[in-house]
Design a protein around this motif. Structure first.
Motif, PDB file in Angstrom:
ATOM      1  N   UNK A 105       0.810  -1.223   0.000  1.00  0.00           N
ATOM      2  CA  UNK A 105       0.000   0.000   0.000  1.00  0.00           C
ATOM      3  C   UNK A 105       0.839   1.267   0.000  1.00  0.00           C
ATOM      4  N   UNK A 106       2.117   1.151   0.398  1.00  0.00           N
ATOM      5  CA  UNK A 106       2.928   2.363   0.560  1.00  0.00           C
ATOM      6  C   UNK A 106       4.179   2.399  -0.311  1.00  0.00           C
ATOM      7  N   UNK A 137      10.662  -7.783  -1.723  1.00  0.00           N
ATOM      8  CA  UNK A 137      10.101  -7.085  -0.573  1.00  0.00           C
ATOM      9  C   UNK A 137       9.909  -5.602  -0.888  1.00  0.00           C
ATOM     10  N   UNK A 138       8.797  -5.055  -0.419  1.00  0.00           N
ATOM     11  CA  UNK A 138       8.524  -3.630  -0.615  1.00  0.00           C
ATOM     12  C   UNK A 138       9.456  -2.786   0.237  1.00  0.00           C
ATOM     13  N   UNK A 139       9.877  -1.654  -0.315  1.00  0.00           N
ATOM     14  CA  UNK A 139      10.761  -0.734   0.408  1.00  0.00           C
ATOM     15  C   UNK A 139      10.726   0.608  -0.293  1.00  0.00           C
ATOM     16  N   UNK A 140      11.152   1.637   0.410  1.00  0.00           N
ATOM     17  CA  UNK A 140      11.232   2.957  -0.205  1.00  0.00           C
ATOM     18  C   UNK A 140      12.136   2.893  -1.427  1.00  0.00           C
ATOM     19  N   UNK A 158       8.878  -3.880 -11.745  1.00  0.00           N
ATOM     20  CA  UNK A 158       8.629  -2.956 -10.652  1.00  0.00           C
ATOM     21  C   UNK A 158       7.139  -2.964 -10.337  1.00  0.00           C
ATOM     22  N   UNK A 159       6.796  -3.441  -9.148  1.00  0.00           N
ATOM     23  CA  UNK A 159       5.407  -3.462  -8.699  1.00  0.00           C
ATOM     24  C   UNK A 159       5.175  -2.186  -7.894  1.00  0.00           C
ATOM     25  N   UNK A 160       4.485  -1.249  -8.504  1.00  0.00           N
ATOM     26  CA  UNK A 160       4.259   0.045  -7.876  1.00  0.00           C
ATOM     27  C   UNK A 160       3.329  -0.087  -6.661  1.00  0.00           C
TER      28      UNK A 160
END
Length: 360
Positions: A105-106, A137-140, A158-160
């Protein structure tokens, strides 16, 4: 027979195991640029029509991507003598990128599409090749996930954040090519020139258009004395909507891309100018972006105010060095008045031509 002296393929009356078979077929494939393992094959996709192995978004963006059929080689890494796996995706495959691992989500994340080779001989749970998605893994500032075992990367996605679909712009091509032993290797635009290789190895650099051969420890033109040509202008050049006056006017540009060997450049700049007066002196300069001149010619307007000028010079360009050349016209000889404009963008009137000769 010692363990390092493997059974030949195919040898009557002998037990040829899977490693022996892979080593035997690997003889026919291009060698890896790995001086530490001279029997290793190069991992990659066999070149062919139809963009083999390309990972693509669906025509209407969705959660899925498709992978085009391909054949290729995956060099085994579990032992030095693991040999080369010859792999095939026989028809187009659809992969769901988001159902099992939804978008965060972020923050964005990076997923990899790989061809994964498993082998129970080395402790895997199954035998076979599987084209699959590895979720990161999601990250900034996300990084690609680590893939263990023997595999061939195909693409990074790239999964936005909050993405519900995958678009063309989300996909980065990671494919590399491999060929039969002695074949000309297409070097993809995202690859670096191999630091190692074997004498006589041939490759074609898709980014620069260079046909190269390995000579001892360096890459040289595949044809001795091969000459390259650049110009008469980069895209968007020459400019013809301005003129030189109190300040000079840069009206043309040509880029000479880097090559892995030094070259002597023969630089020829040509322009046809319309001047405001017959007795005005003008300097026509081919120069580097920092203003350093490469060649200089001087001209006067003459009775008609129209003059063609040619400025020619030489410059030694070291290996691995790109060069941007510009054409420039300015008042010369202390002149403080007058204007000069470029006559036409047509190449036979205005052009900057560079001929590059390889040198030892």
């Amino acid at each position: 027979m010692a363990d390092f002296e493997r059974d030949s393929g195919w040898l009557s009356g002998s037990v040829v195991d899977a490693e022996d078979a892979r080593l035997a077929t690997g003889v026919l494939t291009s060698a890896a640029a790995d001086p530490g393992n001279p029997i290793a094959a190069r991992t990659g996709i066999r070149p062919g029509p139809g963009s083999p192995g390309n990972v693509e978004a669906t025509s209407t963006p969705s959660r899925n991507v498709t992978v085009r059929p391909f054949q290729g080689v995956i060099q085994g890494t579990r032992t030095t003598a693991a040999g080369a796996y010859l792999i095939t995706l026989a028809q187009q495959k659809t992969l769901d990128v988001l159902t099992a691992a939804p978008a965060d989500s972020s923050n964005p994340r990076i997923a990899l599409v790989v061809a994964q080779q498993t082998d129970r001989q080395y402790g895997d749970e199954s035998d076979g090749m599987l084209v699959r998605v590895v979720a990161g893994k999601a990250a900034v500032t996300p990084v690609a996930p680590t893939v263990t075992g023997d595999h061939l990367p195909l693409a990074a996605i790239t999964v936005r954040a909050n993405a519900g679909s995958i678009t063309k712009d989300d996909i980065k091509d990671l494919r590399v090519s491999t060929v039969a032993a002695g074949g000309v290797l297409p070097l993809q635009v995202h690859e670096s020139l191999p630091a190692d290789g074997y004498s006589g190895q041939r490759l074609y650099d898709l980014e620069t258009g260079l046909d190269l051969v390995r000579a001892d420890t360096t890459w040289r033109p595949a044809v001795t004395g091969a000459v390259q040509f650049f110009g008469p202008a980069d895209t968007g050049w020459p400019l013809t909507s301005g003129s030189a006056g109190a300040t000079g006017y840069t009206f043309n540009q040509v880029t000479v891309p880097a090559a892995p060997y030094p070259r002597m450049l023969l630089v020829t700049g040509q322009l046809t100018a319309q001047t405001s007066g017959a007795n005005e002196r003008w300097d026509h300069v081919v120069r580097l972006q920092d203003g350093t001149p490469v060649s200089l010619a001087c001209f006067h307007g003459g009775p008609t105010g129209i003059t063609t000028s040619v400025a020619q010079g030489h410059r030694l360009l070291p290996a691995a060095t790109p060069l941007v050349l510009t054409q420039y016209v300015a008042r010369g000889g202390g002149m403080t008045t007058g204007t000069a404009s470029v006559f036409s963008p047509a190449a036979h009137y205005t052009g900057l031509r560079v001929t590059a000769f390889p040198v030892p």
